[in-house]
Design a protein around this motif. Structure first.
Motif, PDB file in Angstrom:
ATOM      1  N   THR A 148     -24.603 -24.986 -27.574  1.00 56.59           N
ATOM      2  CA  THR A 148     -25.114 -25.614 -26.363  1.00 56.59           C
ATOM      3  C   THR A 148     -25.409 -24.548 -25.312  1.00 56.59           C
ATOM      4  O   THR A 148     -24.876 -23.441 -25.365  1.00 56.59           O
ATOM      5  CB  THR A 148     -24.108 -26.627 -25.791  1.00 56.59           C
ATOM      6  N   ASP A 149     -26.247 -24.926 -24.359  1.00 57.31           N
ATOM      7  CA  ASP A 149     -26.588 -24.001 -23.290  1.00 57.31           C
ATOM      8  C   ASP A 149     -27.029 -24.800 -22.068  1.00 57.31           C
ATOM      9  O   ASP A 149     -27.694 -25.833 -22.202  1.00 57.31           O
ATOM     10  CB  ASP A 149     -27.719 -23.065 -23.721  1.00 57.31           C
ATOM     11  N   VAL A 150     -26.642 -24.312 -20.896  1.00 54.89           N
ATOM     12  CA  VAL A 150     -27.100 -24.866 -19.625  1.00 54.89           C
ATOM     13  C   VAL A 150     -27.492 -23.685 -18.760  1.00 54.89           C
ATOM     14  O   VAL A 150     -26.705 -22.757 -18.592  1.00 54.89           O
ATOM     15  CB  VAL A 150     -25.995 -25.685 -18.903  1.00 54.89           C
ATOM     16  N   ARG A 151     -28.719 -23.709 -18.239  1.00 51.55           N
ATOM     17  CA  ARG A 151     -29.172 -22.608 -17.384  1.00 51.55           C
ATOM     18  C   ARG A 151     -30.286 -23.093 -16.473  1.00 51.55           C
ATOM     19  O   ARG A 151     -30.925 -24.100 -16.735  1.00 51.55           O
ATOM     20  CB  ARG A 151     -29.648 -21.415 -18.195  1.00 51.55           C
ATOM     21  N   THR A 152     -30.508 -22.343 -15.411  1.00 46.66           N
ATOM     22  CA  THR A 152     -31.610 -22.619 -14.508  1.00 46.66           C
ATOM     23  C   THR A 152     -32.754 -21.685 -14.861  1.00 46.66           C
ATOM     24  O   THR A 152     -32.564 -20.478 -15.005  1.00 46.66           O
ATOM     25  CB  THR A 152     -31.197 -22.395 -13.041  1.00 46.66           C
ATOM     26  N   VAL A 153     -33.944 -22.258 -15.011  1.00 42.60           N
ATOM     27  CA  VAL A 153     -35.146 -21.465 -15.245  1.00 42.60           C
ATOM     28  C   VAL A 153     -35.887 -21.404 -13.913  1.00 42.60           C
ATOM     29  O   VAL A 153     -36.186 -22.440 -13.313  1.00 42.60           O
ATOM     30  CB  VAL A 153     -36.030 -22.081 -16.347  1.00 42.60           C
ATOM     31  N   ALA A 154     -36.135 -20.200 -13.447  1.00 45.16           N
ATOM     32  CA  ALA A 154     -36.773 -19.999 -12.146  1.00 45.16           C
ATOM     33  C   ALA A 154     -38.178 -20.605 -12.112  1.00 45.16           C
ATOM     34  O   ALA A 154     -38.796 -20.853 -13.152  1.00 45.16           O
ATOM     35  CB  ALA A 154     -36.847 -18.508 -11.838  1.00 45.16           C
ATOM     36  N   ALA A 155     -38.681 -20.820 -10.912  1.00 47.52           N
ATOM     37  CA  ALA A 155     -40.018 -21.378 -10.717  1.00 47.52           C
ATOM     38  C   ALA A 155     -41.059 -20.527 -11.430  1.00 47.52           C
ATOM     39  O   ALA A 155     -41.032 -19.297 -11.358  1.00 47.52           O
ATOM     40  CB  ALA A 155     -40.340 -21.436  -9.225  1.00 47.52           C
ATOM     41  N   ASN A 156     -41.959 -21.197 -12.147  1.00 49.20           N
ATOM     42  CA  ASN A 156     -43.066 -20.540 -12.854  1.00 49.20           C
ATOM     43  C   ASN A 156     -42.605 -19.378 -13.728  1.00 49.20           C
ATOM     44  O   ASN A 156     -43.260 -18.341 -13.782  1.00 49.20           O
ATOM     45  CB  ASN A 156     -44.128 -20.074 -11.854  1.00 49.20           C
ATOM     46  N   ALA A 157     -41.470 -19.551 -14.406  1.00 42.54           N
ATOM     47  CA  ALA A 157     -40.916 -18.485 -15.247  1.00 42.54           C
ATOM     48  C   ALA A 157     -40.594 -19.035 -16.636  1.00 42.54           C
ATOM     49  O   ALA A 157     -40.541 -20.243 -16.851  1.00 42.54           O
ATOM     50  CB  ALA A 157     -39.654 -17.921 -14.611  1.00 42.54           C
ATOM     51  N   THR A 158     -40.361 -18.116 -17.568  1.00 41.26           N
ATOM     52  CA  THR A 158     -39.942 -18.446 -18.926  1.00 41.26           C
ATOM     53  C   THR A 158     -38.590 -17.781 -19.172  1.00 41.26           C
ATOM     54  O   THR A 158     -38.410 -16.605 -18.847  1.00 41.26           O
ATOM     55  CB  THR A 158     -40.966 -17.946 -19.961  1.00 41.26           C
ATOM     56  N   SER A 159     -37.670 -18.533 -19.741  1.00 36.86           N
ATOM     57  CA  SER A 159     -36.340 -17.993 -20.025  1.00 36.86           C
ATOM     58  C   SER A 159     -36.400 -17.000 -21.181  1.00 36.86           C
ATOM     59  O   SER A 159     -37.323 -17.022 -21.995  1.00 36.86           O
ATOM     60  CB  SER A 159     -35.375 -19.127 -20.383  1.00 36.86           C
ATOM     61  N   ALA A 160     -35.367 -16.179 -21.265  1.00 34.06           N
ATOM     62  CA  ALA A 160     -35.155 -15.373 -22.463  1.00 34.06           C
ATOM     63  C   ALA A 160     -34.669 -16.324 -23.558  1.00 34.06           C
ATOM     64  O   ALA A 160     -34.463 -17.521 -23.304  1.00 34.06           O
ATOM     65  CB  ALA A 160     -34.117 -14.301 -22.174  1.00 34.06           C
ATOM     66  N   ASN A 161     -34.451 -15.820 -24.752  1.00 29.91           N
ATOM     67  CA  ASN A 161     -33.931 -16.635 -25.844  1.00 29.91           C
ATOM     68  C   ASN A 161     -32.553 -17.181 -25.449  1.00 29.91           C
ATOM     69  O   ASN A 161     -31.611 -16.416 -25.303  1.00 29.91           O
ATOM     70  CB  ASN A 161     -33.825 -15.792 -27.120  1.00 29.91           C
ATOM     71  N   VAL A 162     -32.451 -18.503 -25.274  1.00 24.85           N
ATOM     72  CA  VAL A 162     -31.182 -19.081 -24.825  1.00 24.85           C
ATOM     73  C   VAL A 162     -30.110 -19.024 -25.910  1.00 24.85           C
ATOM     74  O   VAL A 162     -28.937 -19.221 -25.625  1.00 24.85           O
ATOM     75  CB  VAL A 162     -31.342 -20.534 -24.295  1.00 24.85           C
ATOM     76  N   LEU A 163     -30.498 -18.739 -27.155  1.00 26.46           N
ATOM     77  CA  LEU A 163     -29.528 -18.625 -28.240  1.00 26.46           C
ATOM     78  C   LEU A 163     -29.149 -17.172 -28.514  1.00 26.46           C
ATOM     79  O   LEU A 163     -28.311 -16.904 -29.371  1.00 26.46           O
ATOM     80  CB  LEU A 163     -30.087 -19.262 -29.519  1.00 26.46           C
ATOM     81  N   GLY A 164     -29.748 -16.254 -27.778  1.00 29.98           N
ATOM     82  CA  GLY A 164     -29.473 -14.833 -27.969  1.00 29.98           C
ATOM     83  C   GLY A 164     -27.991 -14.527 -27.802  1.00 29.98           C
ATOM     84  O   GLY A 164     -27.382 -14.893 -26.807  1.00 29.98           O
ATOM     85  N   GLY A 165     -27.402 -13.868 -28.797  1.00 29.36           N
ATOM     86  CA  GLY A 165     -25.995 -13.499 -28.746  1.00 29.36           C
ATOM     87  C   GLY A 165     -25.034 -14.577 -29.193  1.00 29.36           C
ATOM     88  O   GLY A 165     -23.827 -14.334 -29.272  1.00 29.36           O
ATOM     89  N   LYS A 166     -25.550 -15.767 -29.474  1.00 27.66           N
ATOM     90  CA  LYS A 166     -24.656 -16.842 -29.932  1.00 27.66           C
ATOM     91  C   LYS A 166     -24.394 -16.693 -31.425  1.00 27.66           C
ATOM     92  O   LYS A 166     -25.145 -16.040 -32.148  1.00 27.66           O
ATOM     93  CB  LYS A 166     -25.244 -18.202 -29.597  1.00 27.66           C
TER      94      LYS A 166
END
Length: 109
Positions: free
Chosen positions: A4-22
């Motif tokens: 699972t993951d919970v994060r804020t994605v900034a305005a007009n942005a793309t997140s990094a891989n949310v599974l990275g390091g899991k």
């Protein structure tokens, strides 16, 4: 296995891989993958790559503002092979940060 993951994605942005390091970023065996995801508002899109395959290409997710529940918030189901890397990114198309919540289920075949 569940990640699972919970994060804020900034305005007009793309997140990094949310599974990275899991623990299951790289599959240990051939598996079925199920992604459940929601955003705190509309305007959140997701992309999921598994190995050299694109399972989800910039598709909008629900803006229901809760942690994803089964089966309502299923975004996609697909398969991956042993040693495949799972990359999951979220893209915010709005002018404000949006919280995104995801649940990745991995079921060995």
């Amino acid at each position: 296995m569940v990640m699972t993951d919970v994060r804020t994605v900034a305005a007009n942005a793309t997140s990094a891989n949310v599974l990275g390091g899991k623990i299951a970023e790289f599959l240990n065996e051939n598996s079925v993958l199920r992604l459940y995801a929601t955003g705190a508002a509309v305007g959140m899109f997701c992309t999921m790559l598994v190995g050299d395959s694109t399972l989800i290409d910039d598709q909008e997710i629900s803006g229901i503002n809760r942690f994803p529940i089964k089966p309502d918030d299923l975004v996609d189901e697909g398969a991956g092979f042993e040693k495949d890397r799972i990359i999951l990114r979220f893209r915010n198309t709005t002018g404000a940060g949006i919280v995104v919540k995801s649940r990745m289920e991995i079921e060995p075949l």
